[in-house]
Scaffold this active site. Structure first.
Site, short mmCIF file in Angstrom:
data_model
loop_
_atom_site.label_atom_id
_atom_site.label_comp_id
_atom_site.label_asym_id
_atom_site.label_seq_id
_atom_site.Cartn_x
_atom_site.Cartn_y
_atom_site.Cartn_z
N GLY A 127 -8.43 10.56 -2.17
CA GLY A 127 -8.27 11.35 -3.38
C GLY A 127 -8.29 10.44 -4.60
N MET A 128 -7.56 9.35 -4.48
CA MET A 128 -7.46 8.40 -5.60
C MET A 128 -8.83 7.85 -5.97
SD MET A 128 -5.59 7.08 -7.78
CE MET A 128 -4.10 7.86 -7.15
N ASP A 174 0.84 -1.20 0.00
CA ASP A 174 0.00 0.00 0.00
C ASP A 174 0.86 1.24 0.00
OD1 ASP A 174 -2.72 -0.91 0.14
OD2 ASP A 174 -2.19 -1.75 2.08
#
Lengths: 458, 508, 458, 508
Positions: B429-430, B294
């Protein structure tokens, strides 16, 4: 210190050690109400930090207000006030180009005796933007009275009929209601109104409430010529000698005085249009002034009460204590007594007995009608003393400022923030439910939580 | 005068009252006009305090102004003394009343003749220092007052505790996540076998201050508040201080090692390496997260950091050294202590930004277009406008900084909370971006309105069509880069070929 | 089991107990690529849950794909497959009205021997929407080969020139590039191209990459007549006997075969346009086929390598291990060897030595040029065995499926998800940096974290 | 066949593997085609597991199909036995391979002849049960297997522990916040002076299962997993169960009281009332939050709840009874256990929704327009589209449900976390609304596009202008209410007067 009020209402005065918001708060709603304005609060970091904390999220939205933050050089008079203010106002003109800049004086400008009223006309002439000066300081005023200082200052700027070529153009509400209508329709509609001297209402209300009260009066054939404040500074209502004026809020005594003394208007002394009872009395007072027989007003009031039935169930017989905050206390107490509540004490920051005379009278009448003892009115209360009285009285509801609500709740008292009544839409018949929605929320909540089994949490 | 829309730190009296009301049984008296007492509202609402805030405003109105404040101030002090029986009453003016230039010290002396409580006047210049500096100063003043009083009374206890012990200094009411940091630091000290002699000022009694010198050392977790007191105690009693903020796995380890060396210099024989190793490898998930897939996907992403000295410096270190994130700029609003900040973040970011003007910060964010912001509530709102996610890491405080659930920023559980904050800031945001990429596929507008406005360059239809295939969240950047490239190359018409030539040229 | 590969490349075969994504994954990118399509995956809850987990957030955006979830009645053949599929396809037609419905067969449809190829023509005729059948099942195919099954099925549907009145209309890329141009300009532009037989490229690439490769060939005067797939099903490229076709991805052997055998096209066997070396070789192969002398190609490659200099610093001398996942392994390994990396092992699910012949040749040449031993290619690897080898070899980077990355990282190994190369834009000169951006990310990251002091976390 | 875009619960083999891989040293073998082993990806990525997932796919390909699976399956079992030395190997097919109707039981028997490990075939019907039911069943199967094995071997220990003890049953890998719930439940048991005999299956060894009957009672915190095992243990050994989910202050107290009565019936003499009182008043902030002003402002707000049985029922109770929030409807996707849900939420919400079709849920949300949603990730996305905030309270799991920071849903710290979840869900929505109200003031469009489309009613210009003064987030609702009122009244033209008459009529 006890004085005799009309109808023997008991008004006491305490130490004034009480919590309320600073009168510069009025900027929060006035900058929104007057869409082409810019408010410049001339004060210290203390004022600025209050504004940003009290108004929370609003600051992020590029508001049309700012601080002129006084620094050490300003305080010690090493800097030239005029030049400093000019620099800031030119920047505001460049960045935002408002139709008016309202200077909000503060305690600090009072103490350092900054001559804002003297500086404004000169600077106004130099930069070409009207500058209105209001001394919304905490030395002389409380919370909502800030609006009074601004409206009083603006009352002086309302144009006279001779100064305006086309009055219709300047009445935005009328223009809105006529929008899209043909000329003959407008004229036909004008005949729906009685012939009466021009009426201007004062007090800053949210636009929908302005529309509602205007329509309410239209039902009686009364035409509102304008509102102070208007949605735009450039559309300030025309005011002239002999015009009639009426306030919608109890904290506007200076504005009333200014309109009477400086603009030679006739003030209609009426209770305030809060609650079905107050709204009816307010409309009646206006009708009476113009010699109009009110149409269907009693029915309208009765219907409104009917719609409140479910809430009335909840409040009837419950007791309430006003600690005092926003000067709406007398009107709210009067309405709640009419709803069947018992009022222990009405704290209030300031009591103008002349401007509130009709409201105080209605309060007395209401008490008599509801078989309620005349409540004690405490001007400039002392919060510590009030808390002792609350502890002794154990009211069902305390209407209080934000500083005391959580501690009182922790002690098992139901509370409601007084400030919510300032921001909610509470005027007129249609909004009476909203007042009771607010009043009953803590009662309903604490009912809902009964199953929790914990009342006191200290 | 300064045209100001917003400020990062409050006025001085807020700092003084934060200290006063953090102590147990200390009452603040504000000598101030009506409305200046909103500190009570902040404390009651933000901290959700169950008790009445122990601060009373002695109201200055026109009447008081006319005849002088002394009587009212003295009355209110003696009245609170008899009503609340505080150990100490702290008198403070506000910006406004401080200009009256009254002899408040004299009021205090007058009042203290008839009070059981001690009475002091907070000694700060309301126009020269802000909330944070005033808090540091007031805490120092109270500490000195009670150390000296104890010395006079012969009740000062300077004998060290038998086992290692610590004073944790600088935790206050209305501090950013201070309540949870305090709990976490106590856990950490317990794990280290260190007895907490005193936490200051949160929850302490002024009677306890005479015991301060008993501790083996002082821990000052925040740069802003506590430093002056620790310095005073160092000067008076030679007490060592650890001033490393234990935030992030690296700095927490460094802080623990500093504690170890301070203790061992005083004759203890502690070895905290196994604990650091165990916490870092097995208990905290942060070191593992740094290594996990991650986090790999965050490598080299651009971020900016802004806040107070403590949190902005710590966050810059964590992002850079623990997450491999590229901090384009890091900034602080603590202008008065800018040198410290520069030193701390040297080599960890491209640029340093020292300002207390939020518009400068906003512009710097817009210029850089980072993938994520770590800042204050103000930067969070800037981010909302620019559609850039923001993790909040520093005051000015906001109701959201007072969560009910456990959310420390310091210590090992703090490292876990920070992982979530960082990870969620980037991935939320992604997620929005993915929704845009995948969501609008069927209904995409052909030409984005206003894209070619006000430029000396012409986009050909094919160039524009190609540009519009690029996802919205990077389209602006691609457009600017392409135009920059075109200008450099002397190209005036941007075709699809120019677009891709520009892409290759900037290597992105 | 060892066979001899061209140029003595060593290809081994293991147990096939390895992790990769199901071939139905191709739905994720094909439904986006073909904008007027709808993909219907005919399978079980297991297939559906895979899709929603693998594609994460995408599902929320009302995708143009869905499951035809087989229930107990379908499995036990109590229900009529035709009627069931008809019901679902009619609903899809009603809700989304796509230009084509692609039926994705799964392992389950294989096992229950559902005759999708038999049902489709009948249903297509009945409901009036083309139905393309692809058997993207895990019994026969791995991950990216799902795309191959779909493209092979679509290749059969590409129109012939006689079936199309106006070919220009059907070439959307050409139309786009000509958009807004006058007719004479278009004709003038046509002269920029050499006269060569029609060329169709196959492989699903993101639109910007399609444009880039098309432009790259335009520089050599080669005109691309069409791409399979096109952006819309209704714009499938015209294909006819004697047309030339070339693939852009190594996993498209069935599509290549279909185009050769069923559509009588000439396949250009070339390395794949991945990395500057592969892209150059691919362009060269196309030029050679059409007898065109490449212009400035060597310079273009050299310039691209120059731009990679900073990344090359990072990878040179580092070793890499491909566990095998998406069939891009040979091309990537060849590029990384050219970059100066050492490749221990190239795991790959399936190896079509004929279709990949040119790529395998380039790999051998690259190894020779870089003085690199010929790496072992492991087809159908066994993940457990690979992990033992990785433990022994300690490569600097492992390119692996998603299941093994975190555990390897916890053991101090740097890893990169192979799946990212499937989704990233890696084709052509311009995107070579993107490959190295991905490859170096773990290396850069673990460099950045050096200060942490913890390598192994188990 | 079913046209399906999304499912709330996974297929059966996921449930089986969640149980198998929750145990220590148990290996799962999936008999499945390539690509069916994405369970390994989920576990590795979502739980950020550092270890390789102990699940191996024995790949079924065309070749295997042709000549039969037995050899490959048996080979893979014996191979894993020698490679990994597990205590138990669990064989499971997937939906696909289960239709091959092979005699897997026979494969297992064949394999176990040559393995050291026990080998069992997970006994579930892959077309009749979902992930949750299969997990419950597989856990039960493993428990029975080892209880019976121990009984045969004479190693079963049925003597109760000297002090009160508990088995906590149903905590698994890939469970919604299970890791943190587990930690919190252990804390709670420690506070109650109850020894944790076994947590099952997370982290347990199959060797421990023979000790299950030693505990005084079983605690089954989740409705979905653990019930069958507890029932078996009740039948076999008369062990009492507590099946109240300790979520929220009321239900946590009820759970503790149930434990108290179970213990006292077995001769203990415990009184947990002081602990409940202390936790509720002083430690947990939830009861205080309920009473505080922040929560007062939530009174009567409308919410909807959707999730699995456990979390949807518990959340409905908390919102209604602890926060005074109006739950318009509450729903579950656990259709197979709908009666239980109905019973639990009776009287707490206006409507009950039982469905596993996400479009039905989405429509129900759109119809009600609640102020907040509490649901799964799917409802969060529905909320994003409708601009309604959503707090996630239930699986299907998502990376965001595996925070690194401590976020239990159960126990007293769970009550705090829930307060934040609830409060933030409502206020973050509010913040957006405030921004809209205050933000767009200068630039508001005069007429909202498409507002009057497709209706039999005409809005006059003044009516429309007035409507546009109403903030966007309630405008749609006001418009609908006004039009409804107009239709009822037979009005075809909506003027500003009609608008306000409607407002008064609906009393809002």
């Amino acid at each position: 210190m006890t004085t005799t009020a009309p109808n023997a209402l008991n008004v006491e005065c305490e130490t004034g050690n009480y919590h309320t918001f600073c009168p510069i708060s009025c900027v929060a709603w006035l900058y929104q109400k007057i869409e082409d304005s810019f408010f410049l609060v001339i004060g210290t970091k203390t004022c600025g930090y209050f504004l940003q904390n009290a108004m929370g999220v609003m600051i992020f939205a590029e508001p049309r207000y700012a601080m002129a933050e006084l620094e050490e050089g300003d305080i010690s008079a090493q800097l030239n006030d005029y030049e400093e203010l000019k620099r800031l106002c030119l920047q505001i003109k460049r960045d935002r180009n408002p139709s008016v800049i309202v200077w909000i004086g503060t305690c600090t400008t009072e103490i350092i005796k900054m001559d804002l009223e003297g500086l404004a006309p000169k600077l106004e002439a130099e930069i070409g933007i009207p500058i209105v000066v209001a001394r919304a300081n905490g030395l002389d005023y409380a919370f909502t009275q800030g609006e009074d200082t601004v409206l009083a200052a603006m009352a002086a700027r309302c144009p006279t009929p001779t100064a305006v070529t086309n009055t219709e153009e300047r009445n935005p509400i009328q223009r809105l209601l006529n929008f899209g209508k043909k000329k003959e329709e407008v004229q036909a509609e004008a005949s729906q109104y009685h012939d009466h001297p021009p009426l201007v209402l004062f007090g800053s209300l949210p636009d929908p409430v302005v529309t509602q009260l205007t329509l309410e009066l239209k039902k009686q054939g009364i035409q509102v010529s304008g509102w102070l404040p208007s949605k735009r500074y450039t559309e300030l209502p025309v005011v002239d000698e002999g015009y009639y004026v009426a306030g919608v809020n109890p904290f506007l005594s200076r504005t009333a005085t200014t309109l009477m003394r400086r603009r030679k208007c006739n003030l209609i002394n009426a209770p305030f249009p809060i609650g079905p009872d107050g709204t009816r009395a307010w409309v009646e007072a206006l009708c009476t002034t113009f010699g109009i027989e009110p149409q269907g007003l009693a029915e309208r009031e009765a219907q409104t009460w009917e719609k409140l039935a479910d809430y009335l169930e909840l409040v009837r017989g419950k007791s309430v204590f006003f600690m005092g905050d926003n000067l709406l206390e007398i009107s709210l107490a009067r309405f709640l007594i009419r709803c069947g509540m018992r009022v222990h004490e009405i704290g209030i920051p300031y009591m103008d007995k002349r401007y509130q005379a009709a409201e105080l009278n209605l309060l007395s009448q209401t008490c008599a009608a509801m078989d309620h003892p005349l409540p004690t009115i405490v001007e400039k209360p002392d919060n510590y003393n009030q808390l002792q009285r609350i502890k002794a009285l154990q009211p069902d509801l305390v209407i209080t400022g934000m500083a005391h609500a959580n501690p009182l709740e922790a002690r098992g008292m139901s509370t409601k923030w007084s400030v919510e009544f300032t921001f909610a839409q509470i005027h007129g018949f249609g909004n009476a439910r909203d007042i009771l929605e607010l009043v009953t929320r803590p009662l309903r909540r604490n009912q809902a939580l009964a199953g929790l089994g914990w009342q006191q949490l200290v | 005068m300064k045209l100001a829309y917003w400020m990062y730190a409050g006025p001085a009296h807020i700092g003084t009252l934060r200290i006063a009301s953090s102590f147990q049984n200390v009452h603040g008296i504000m000598h101030a006009p009506l409305g200046d007492d909103y500190f009570n509202v902040m404390r009651s609402m933000l901290e959700r305090e169950r008790d009445f805030t122990p601060v009373t405003a002695s109201i200055v109105d026109r009447h008081v102004l006319a005849r002088g404040s002394q009587e009212k101030v003295v009355d209110n002090i003696t009245r609170k003394d008899s009503e609340e029986h505080p150990d100490l009453i702290v008198l403070t003016p506000t910006c406004t009343s401080s200009i009256l230039q009254e002899d408040l010290q004299n009021f205090v002396q007058r009042a203290s003749l008839s009070t059981t409580a001690d009475v002091i006047l907070a000694d700060v210049n309301h126009y020269r220092v802000n909330e944070l500096q005033a808090a540091d100063r007031t805490l120092d003043q109270i500490v000195q007052f009670y150390i000296e009083k104890a010395r006079r009374q012969g009740t000062l206890s300077t004998t060290k505790t038998p086992t290692p012990s610590v004073n944790i200094i600088g935790l206050t009411t209305l501090g950013f996540h201070n309540q949870h940091d305090c709990r976490e630091l106590k856990h950490l000290m317990a794990d280290l076998g260190i007895q907490v002699n005193l936490v200051l000022p949160a929850g302490a009694s002024v009677h306890d201050l005479a015991r301060l010198p008993q501790a083996w050392f002082n821990l000052v977790p925040y740069r802003e508040i506590g430093g002056l007191s620790a310095q005073y105690l160092a000067n008076e009693f030679g007490m060592p201080s650890v001033t490393i903020t234990p935030m992030g796995v690296i700095e927490t380890a460094r802080c623990i090692r500093a504690i170890q060396s301070v203790l061992n210099e005083q004759g203890a024989d502690v070895n905290y390496e196994p604990l650091i190793e165990h916490q870092t490898r097995d208990v905290s998930q942060a070191a593992w997260f740094s290594r996990s897939i991650d986090c790999q996907n965050l490598t080299g992403k651009k971020a900016v950091v802004f806040g107070d000295n403590t949190h902005a410096a710590a966050m810059t270190k964590i992002l850079t050294r623990e997450m491999g994130i590229h901090v384009v700029w890091a900034g602080t609003y603590c202008k008065y202590d800018a040198d410290w900040f520069r030193t701390e973040v040297t080599g960890l970011c491209d640029e340093v930004l020292i300002t207390d003007d939020h518009t400068v910060v906003g512009d710097a964010i817009a210029r850089v277009e980072p993938a994520a912001i770590f800042g204050t509530q103000m930067e969070r709102h800037v981010g909302k406008r620019l559609n850039i996610p923001c993790g909040v890491i520093a005051a000015p405080i906001h109701i959201q900084d007072f969560p009910v659930g456990y959310r420390p920023f310091l210590g090992y559980e703090g490292t876990n909370q920070l992982v979530d904050l960082i990870y969620n800031s980037f991935t939320l945001g992604m997620e929005d971006h993915l929704l845009e990429i995948f969501g609008g596929h069927d209904t995409k507008e052909v030409i984005h309105k206003g894209l070619s406005a006000a430029t000396d360059l012409t986009w050909t239809t094919d160039g524009l069509a190609e540009l519009n295939k690029i996802p919205g969240f990077v389209r602006g950047k691609v457009k600017r880069n392409t135009e920059k490239f075109a200008r450099e190359q002397g190209i005036t018409e941007i075709t699809v070929e120019v677009l891709y030539a520009a892409k290759e040229a900037v290597g992105a």
